[in-house]
Design a protein around this motif. Structure first.
Motif, mmCIF file in Angstrom:
data_model
loop_
_atom_site.group_PDB
_atom_site.id
_atom_site.type_symbol
_atom_site.label_atom_id
_atom_site.label_comp_id
_atom_site.label_asym_id
_atom_site.label_seq_id
_atom_site.Cartn_x
_atom_site.Cartn_y
_atom_site.Cartn_z
ATOM 1 N N VAL A 75 0.861 -1.181 0.000
ATOM 2 C CA VAL A 75 0.000 0.000 0.000
ATOM 3 C C VAL A 75 0.892 1.224 0.000
ATOM 4 C CG1 VAL A 75 -1.848 1.241 1.179
ATOM 5 C CG2 VAL A 75 -1.737 -1.253 1.335
ATOM 6 N N SER A 76 0.789 2.037 -1.041
ATOM 7 C CA SER A 76 1.582 3.270 -1.139
ATOM 8 C C SER A 76 0.625 4.449 -1.233
ATOM 9 C CB SER A 76 2.483 3.241 -2.377
ATOM 10 O OG SER A 76 3.274 2.072 -2.411
ATOM 11 N N SER A 77 0.880 5.483 -0.447
ATOM 12 C CA SER A 77 -0.069 6.601 -0.452
ATOM 13 C C SER A 77 0.588 7.878 0.038
ATOM 14 C CB SER A 77 -1.283 6.268 0.430
ATOM 15 O OG SER A 77 -2.328 7.199 0.220
ATOM 16 N N LYS A 78 -0.033 8.975 -0.340
ATOM 17 C CA LYS A 78 0.348 10.300 0.142
ATOM 18 C C LYS A 78 -0.920 11.146 0.193
ATOM 19 C CE LYS A 78 1.321 12.315 -4.431
ATOM 20 N NZ LYS A 78 0.209 13.282 -4.420
ATOM 21 N N PRO A 79 -0.947 12.162 1.035
ATOM 22 C CA PRO A 79 -2.075 13.093 0.997
ATOM 23 C C PRO A 79 -2.184 13.722 -0.390
ATOM 24 C CG PRO A 79 -0.766 13.435 2.971
ATOM 25 C CD PRO A 79 0.014 12.507 2.095
ATOM 26 N N GLY B 134 2.008 -12.266 2.981
ATOM 27 C CA GLY B 134 0.571 -12.390 3.213
ATOM 28 C C GLY B 134 0.156 -11.572 4.413
ATOM 29 N N LEU B 135 -0.877 -12.049 5.107
ATOM 30 C CA LEU B 135 -1.415 -11.298 6.230
ATOM 31 C C LEU B 135 -0.447 -11.316 7.403
ATOM 32 C CD1 LEU B 135 -3.564 -9.751 7.717
ATOM 33 C CD2 LEU B 135 -4.711 -11.904 8.240
ATOM 34 N N SER B 136 0.065 -10.164 7.732
ATOM 35 C CA SER B 136 0.923 -9.998 8.899
ATOM 36 C C SER B 136 0.489 -8.726 9.594
ATOM 37 C CB SER B 136 2.392 -9.887 8.495
ATOM 38 O OG SER B 136 3.170 -9.446 9.589
ATOM 39 N N LEU B 137 0.356 -8.784 10.883
ATOM 40 C CA LEU B 137 -0.047 -7.593 11.623
ATOM 41 C C LEU B 137 1.152 -6.699 11.928
ATOM 42 C CD1 LEU B 137 -2.735 -9.094 14.003
ATOM 43 C CD2 LEU B 137 -2.990 -8.107 11.733
ATOM 44 N N ARG B 138 2.319 -7.053 11.362
ATOM 45 C CA ARG B 138 3.505 -6.202 11.500
ATOM 46 C C ARG B 138 4.088 -5.925 10.120
ATOM 47 N NH1 ARG B 138 3.726 -9.450 16.135
ATOM 48 N NH2 ARG B 138 3.861 -8.241 18.076
ATOM 49 N N PRO B 139 3.379 -5.160 9.307
ATOM 50 C CA PRO B 139 3.912 -4.823 7.979
ATOM 51 C C PRO B 139 5.106 -3.897 8.108
ATOM 52 C CG PRO B 139 1.947 -3.537 8.436
ATOM 53 C CD PRO B 139 2.083 -4.511 9.571
ATOM 54 N N LEU B 140 5.874 -3.815 7.028
ATOM 55 C CA LEU B 140 7.040 -2.928 6.999
ATOM 56 C C LEU B 140 6.626 -1.560 6.493
ATOM 57 C CD1 LEU B 140 9.681 -5.350 5.420
ATOM 58 C CD2 LEU B 140 9.155 -4.982 7.842
ATOM 59 N N LEU B 141 7.031 -0.522 7.203
ATOM 60 C CA LEU B 141 6.738 0.850 6.804
ATOM 61 C C LEU B 141 7.991 1.441 6.178
ATOM 62 C CD1 LEU B 141 4.836 3.345 6.846
ATOM 63 C CD2 LEU B 141 5.826 3.894 9.089
ATOM 64 N N LYS B 142 7.850 1.991 4.965
ATOM 65 C CA LYS B 142 8.983 2.590 4.268
ATOM 66 C C LYS B 142 8.608 3.998 3.816
ATOM 67 C CE LYS B 142 11.198 -0.132 1.394
ATOM 68 N NZ LYS B 142 11.433 -1.065 0.249
ATOM 69 N N HIS B 143 9.565 4.909 3.973
ATOM 70 C CA HIS B 143 9.343 6.296 3.561
ATOM 71 C C HIS B 143 10.058 6.517 2.234
ATOM 72 C CE1 HIS B 143 9.211 10.810 4.850
ATOM 73 N NE2 HIS B 143 8.638 10.580 3.684
ATOM 74 N N SER C 202 7.736 13.379 -1.795
ATOM 75 C CA SER C 202 8.454 13.103 -0.545
ATOM 76 C C SER C 202 7.513 12.664 0.571
ATOM 77 C CB SER C 202 9.230 14.346 -0.093
ATOM 78 O OG SER C 202 8.336 15.424 0.164
ATOM 79 N N ASP C 203 6.217 12.819 0.351
ATOM 80 C CA ASP C 203 5.233 12.423 1.362
ATOM 81 C C ASP C 203 4.724 11.004 1.170
ATOM 82 O OD1 ASP C 203 5.084 14.973 2.737
ATOM 83 O OD2 ASP C 203 4.085 15.730 0.932
ATOM 84 N N VAL C 204 5.165 10.327 0.107
ATOM 85 C CA VAL C 204 4.706 8.960 -0.159
ATOM 86 C C VAL C 204 5.303 8.003 0.868
ATOM 87 C CG1 VAL C 204 4.676 7.042 -1.798
ATOM 88 C CG2 VAL C 204 4.442 9.395 -2.618
ATOM 89 N N ARG C 205 4.439 7.167 1.432
ATOM 90 C CA ARG C 205 4.890 6.115 2.343
ATOM 91 C C ARG C 205 4.302 4.782 1.899
ATOM 92 N NH1 ARG C 205 4.958 10.654 5.629
ATOM 93 N NH2 ARG C 205 6.700 10.773 7.093
ATOM 94 N N GLN C 206 5.019 3.721 2.213
ATOM 95 C CA GLN C 206 4.584 2.378 1.842
ATOM 96 C C GLN C 206 4.355 1.529 3.085
ATOM 97 O OE1 GLN C 206 7.289 0.235 -0.739
ATOM 98 N NE2 GLN C 206 8.212 2.153 -1.439
ATOM 99 N N LEU C 207 3.324 0.686 3.013
ATOM 100 C CA LEU C 207 3.161 -0.420 3.954
ATOM 101 C C LEU C 207 3.317 -1.693 3.147
ATOM 102 C CD1 LEU C 207 0.173 0.294 6.370
ATOM 103 C CD2 LEU C 207 2.574 0.049 6.959
ATOM 104 N N ASN C 208 4.253 -2.541 3.521
ATOM 105 C CA ASN C 208 4.526 -3.762 2.783
ATOM 106 C C ASN C 208 4.186 -4.996 3.619
ATOM 107 O OD1 ASN C 208 6.217 -3.079 0.123
ATOM 108 N ND2 ASN C 208 6.776 -1.621 1.725
ATOM 109 N N PHE C 209 3.263 -5.787 3.102
ATOM 110 C CA PHE C 209 2.941 -7.088 3.690
ATOM 111 C C PHE C 209 3.638 -8.124 2.786
ATOM 112 C CE2 PHE C 209 -0.408 -4.136 4.658
ATOM 113 C CZ PHE C 209 -0.815 -4.416 5.955
ATOM 114 N N ASN C 210 4.819 -8.511 3.154
ATOM 115 C CA ASN C 210 5.636 -9.324 2.248
ATOM 116 C C ASN C 210 5.354 -10.816 2.322
ATOM 117 O OD1 ASN C 210 6.992 -7.129 1.123
ATOM 118 N ND2 ASN C 210 8.487 -7.090 2.792
#
Length: 855
Positions: free
Chosen positions: A489-493, A509-518, A499-507
């Protein structure tokens, strides 16, 4: 109220108090006199709070003065604070809650009620509170709580008019101090509602002194802000919830619980068993009884919050490049467990413990409730995933349309196929997601962002606008894990930059601890706000060219349709344009905003897959497309449809039920009752529809227009018979237009209700039924009844209802109800009887409900 209480504190005495042999006496006196007058003025303002918000614990001058005592306790005897800093601290304390009354705002209560915050609060409250005055009071409370910290920033600059002299009056009367320090004092006051991270980033590290003041009286705003927030948090005791006032004012709900919680607490003190004086201790003056357990837990949670405030403030002070000592107090006693806390905040007749409802395997719960257990093991997973993600994009675009009135928006669906499998992209240029949303409501299973309190701070005014989200349940996003190994999931306002784009990566499948990348993904287009990328599991999409559409009728053949037609049918009634691309080919528009669609024939052919069906389907569309009409209620579209008069019940896919403009199922559809779409309300998180989203009156208006169109074209008796079935289906009375199919003297006939009523004078009218249900048996083997008129059903429908109450047919527009009313309108006297065992059905023996009339 006297200022003596403040003067007893060491904090006051070593800063603003009178000091012997004071070389800076003039400046110290100026600050002291200005503060005392500042305090006198603020006293009048905060005295208004209790009358406006009687449910709150005390926020009067006693609370403000007490913060000096609590700060003194937390900071310690020798904490470095100069007179100018003490003046700023005292001013921030005076302002921090002063805007909890209407008098603190321009135009008072009317000014508050014109804000987006109030309108949003009222819109939220009025969904559950029908009394307008009560809803307004609740919204007043909510708005003041939301606005007061921000308003504190400008309170030193706000003036009130003296009614006699007409001159402006200020809380801080000293012009020089107000001009140079007023804004800073307001900022620090407001910061008590900020996160500790915002305190560190928004406030300056140093503010130099005003000319004429000693240079070493420089101000450290961050240190003062930490003092204010810790002192404010830790002031919980009986003084803020006194007994007699408690008895005078009848509180209820949350206010009562909070009052009850503080009413039993003594003043906070240092733990005398800790010789370092670094531990706060809270104790109760009375034990909490079993029926006061909720109040005890409020105390426990609050004390834990106080511990967190002290720890986070000390951590900030320690981490700064500017050398700032930590507070003397480092912790609060007893927070380690409820059992330990109950030694100090005591209970009677019950024992608090950390037993609480919890989910041992959250990932399994999310997978179950957000996956196949919700949608069904045999569901079309690709359809579910597309519908849920497109719906999220639709809501985001509609939200931005409320913010940016000229905005149109679009959704793009892309498929990329390579040796590693198929990737699905859903992209939109809606409002996008901030970091708070991306790591908050998106990951909060069961919480929809659009119904959360966060939406009011992210998008003020949206809650009270015409915006209505389709998403309500907060679990749709998790459907993606039914069909995806990896999710990004990549998004920005929408108004932010790359520079405001951030990613949530579920590498995995379903994990309640996805990786957050700026960082911005390589395939993230600058014109979009949100992109969802799914690496589809094997078997979810067999081909990027064709998709199988299923029928579930015997001997009916399934269809293979193109992926673009499949997606187009999912988006059938969406009021947002949708584009499609395969393997980076040029995007094509596969769905136009339904309200901008001009070629209804092409639209209906696409969503019904007519080119994959016999020619008769296209022929029916061509013959009847001119009758398609929108169903409009309160200027909103709730459908685009034409009532069917075709006798067939085959699955020809001519109609669909939509929820929020999205097809609730692309499979197993017929055109039995209508062709086109009609919007329904979501029954559950599965998005299956229940009642119509349009009002009964809007549905009736549309249906009667259809009747007039059909009348002008001329109808055969069979058309009128089918029309009657479908009018009943839509809850519209068919008595004046409908015909009924009967068998009489072994001959089939179509009779109007008037003809049937007249016939009932000379002949029995028989409805065949079983003992199992109050419904005409559509499977009966009875095909004729000598000397009687047999009502013969053409299809199973609520038009066949035989429900009666107190010997009279229920008014549900069924054949029986219409015939009964026609008999009565004709001036006849109807009578009912039952003939037992008149024939056979595979459901058992048949009875006959007989209606006969006399003049």
């Amino acid at each position: 109220m006297s200022i003596e209480r403040i003067k007893y504190t060491k904090l006051w005495n070593r800063t603003l108090g009178e000091v012997n042999d004071d070389i800076y006496k003039e400046k110290r006196d100026e600050l002291r006199i200005s503060f005392i007058k500042f305090r006198d003025n603020a006293t009048h303002l905060v005295s208004q709070i209790s009358s406006i918000l009687p449910g709150l614990t005390q926020h009067d001058i006693s609370h403000l003065d007490a913060l000096w005592e609590v700060a003194d306790l937390i900071c310690g005897d020798d904490y470095p604070l100069n007179p100018l800093e003490a003046f700023v601290f005292g001013g921030a304390v005076l302002l921090h809650d002063s805007a909890l009354c209407f008098e603190a705002y321009d135009n008072g209560i009317e000014g508050i009620r014109q804000t987006d915050i109030w309108k949003d609060s009222y819109a939220s409250v009025s969904e559950n509170v029908t009394d307008v005055a009560e809803a307004e009071k609740i919204a007043d409370f909510s708005a003041l709580r939301a606005l007061h910290a921000h308003q504190a920033e400008s309170l030193t600059e706000k003036s009130w008019v003296d009614p006699e002299t007409k001159s402006p009056l200020f809380l801080l009367e000293n012009n020089t101090l107000r001009k140079h320090l007023g804004k800073l004092i307001g900022q620090i006051a407001a910061s008590h509602h900020w996160s500790i991270e915002d305190v560190a980033s928004k406030l300056p590290n140093q503010v130099n002194v005003l000319p004429g003041f000693p240079r070493d009286w420089r101000i450290d705003p961050i240190k003062i802000a930490c003092m204010v927030r810790c002192a404010d948090a830790a002031h919980i005791d009986n003084e803020r919830a006194p007994d007699f006032l408690h008895a005078l004012i009848k509180r209820r709900g949350i206010s009562y619980t909070h009052w009850q919680a503080q009413n039993k607490l003594a003043s906070v003190d240092l733990d005398q068993s800790d010789n370092t004086n670094s531990t706060l201790l809270f104790t109760s003056t009375h034990r909490f009884l079993e029926n006061e357990s909720e109040a005890w837990w409020v105390v426990y949670d609050t004390i834990n919050m106080i511990e967190q405030e002290i720890r986070s403030s000390n951590a900030l002070l320690e981490s700064r490049q500017v050398e700032t000592p930590q507070f003397q107090v480092k912790r609060v006693k007893g927070v380690e467990s409820p059992e330990l806390m109950s030694k100090y905040v005591q209970t009677e007749g019950w024992n608090p413990c950390m037993a609480e409802v919890h989910v041992g395997n959250m990932e399994n719960l999310v997978s179950s409730l957000g996956g196949e257990k919700l949608y069904g093991a045999g569901c079309d997973k690709f359809e579910v995933i597309l519908r849920e993600l497109i719906q999220n994009s639709r809501d985001s675009i509609h939200a931005r349309r409320e913010i940016d009135k000229d905005f149109i928006g679009q959704i793009t669906v892309r498929l990329i196929s390579d040796d590693n499998g198929v990737c699905l992209y859903i992209e939109d240029n809606g409002v996008g997601m901030s970091l708070r949303v991306l790591t908050g409501p998106l990951l909060d299973f069961g919480t929809s962002f659009w119904t959360s309190s966060l939406v009011q701070s992210e998008f003020p005014g949206l809650r009270s606008s015409k915006f209505k989200s389709v998403g309500q349940f907060g679990i749709g996003f998790y459907s993606v894990f039914m069909g995806a190994d990896k999710v990004r999931v990549s998004s920005k306002p929408w108004n932010g930059g790359s520079s405001d784009v951030r990613q949530l990566n579920f590498n995995n499948g379903l994990s309640l601890r996805p990786l957050l990348k700026h960082e911005i993904p390589e395939d993230f287009n600058s014109n979009i706000s949100t992109q969802i990328k799914l690496n589809l599991k094997e078997g979810i999409l067999e081909s990027t060219d064709k998709v199988l559409i299923k029928r579930n009728q015997m001997r009916a053949e399934d269809l293979e349709v193109s992926v673009e037609d499949y997606i187009s049918s999912i988006c059938a009634a969406l009021d947002v344009s949708v584009y499609f691309s395969v393997n980076d080919s040029n995007c094509i528009e596969i769905h136009k905003d339904i309200k901008n669609e001009t070629d209804y024939s092409d639209w209906l052919k696409r969503i019904s897959y007519s080119k994959y069906q016999p020619q008769t389907v296209e022929n029916y569309i061509t013959t009847n497309i001119h009758r398609l009409r929108p169903i409009i209620d309160n200027d909103q579209w709730h459908g685009l449809a034409a009532i069917s008069v075709a006798p067939t019940t085959e699955q020809n896919f001519l109609s669909l039920n939509a929820v929020g403009g999205l097809n609730s199922s692309v499979h197993h559809r017929s055109g039995e009752h209508y062709m086109g779409y009609i919007d329904r309300l979501p029954q559950s998180a599965k998005r299956e529809g229940k009642g119509y989203s349009a009002s009964d009156e809007a549905i009736k208006t549309w249906a009667l227009e259809q009747v007039e169109l059909l009348k002008k074209e001329g109808m055969q008796p069979l058309d009128k018979c089918i029309l009657a079935y479908n009018l009943c289906y839509f809850g519209v009375d068919p008595i004046d237009i409908g015909y009924v199919f009967v068998i009489r003297n072994d001959m089939p006939e179509f009779l109007s209700f008037k003809e049937l009523a007249d016939l009932s004078l000379v002949e029995d009218i028989v409805f065949v039924k079983t003992d199992l249900m109050e419904h005409i048996d559509s499977h009966s083997q009875i095909n004729s009844l000598p000397g009687q008129t047999l009502i013969k059903p053409l299809r199973n429908s609520n038009f066949l209802s035989l429900k009666m109450e107190e010997g009279i047919p229920v008014k549900n527009y069924s054949i029986l109800d219409c015939l009964y009313r026609e008999i009565v309108q004709s001036g006849y006297e109807p009578s009912f009887s039952v003939e037992k065992n008149i024939g056979q059905s595979f459901m058992g023996m048949n009875d006959g409900l007989v209606i006969r009339s006399t003049k």
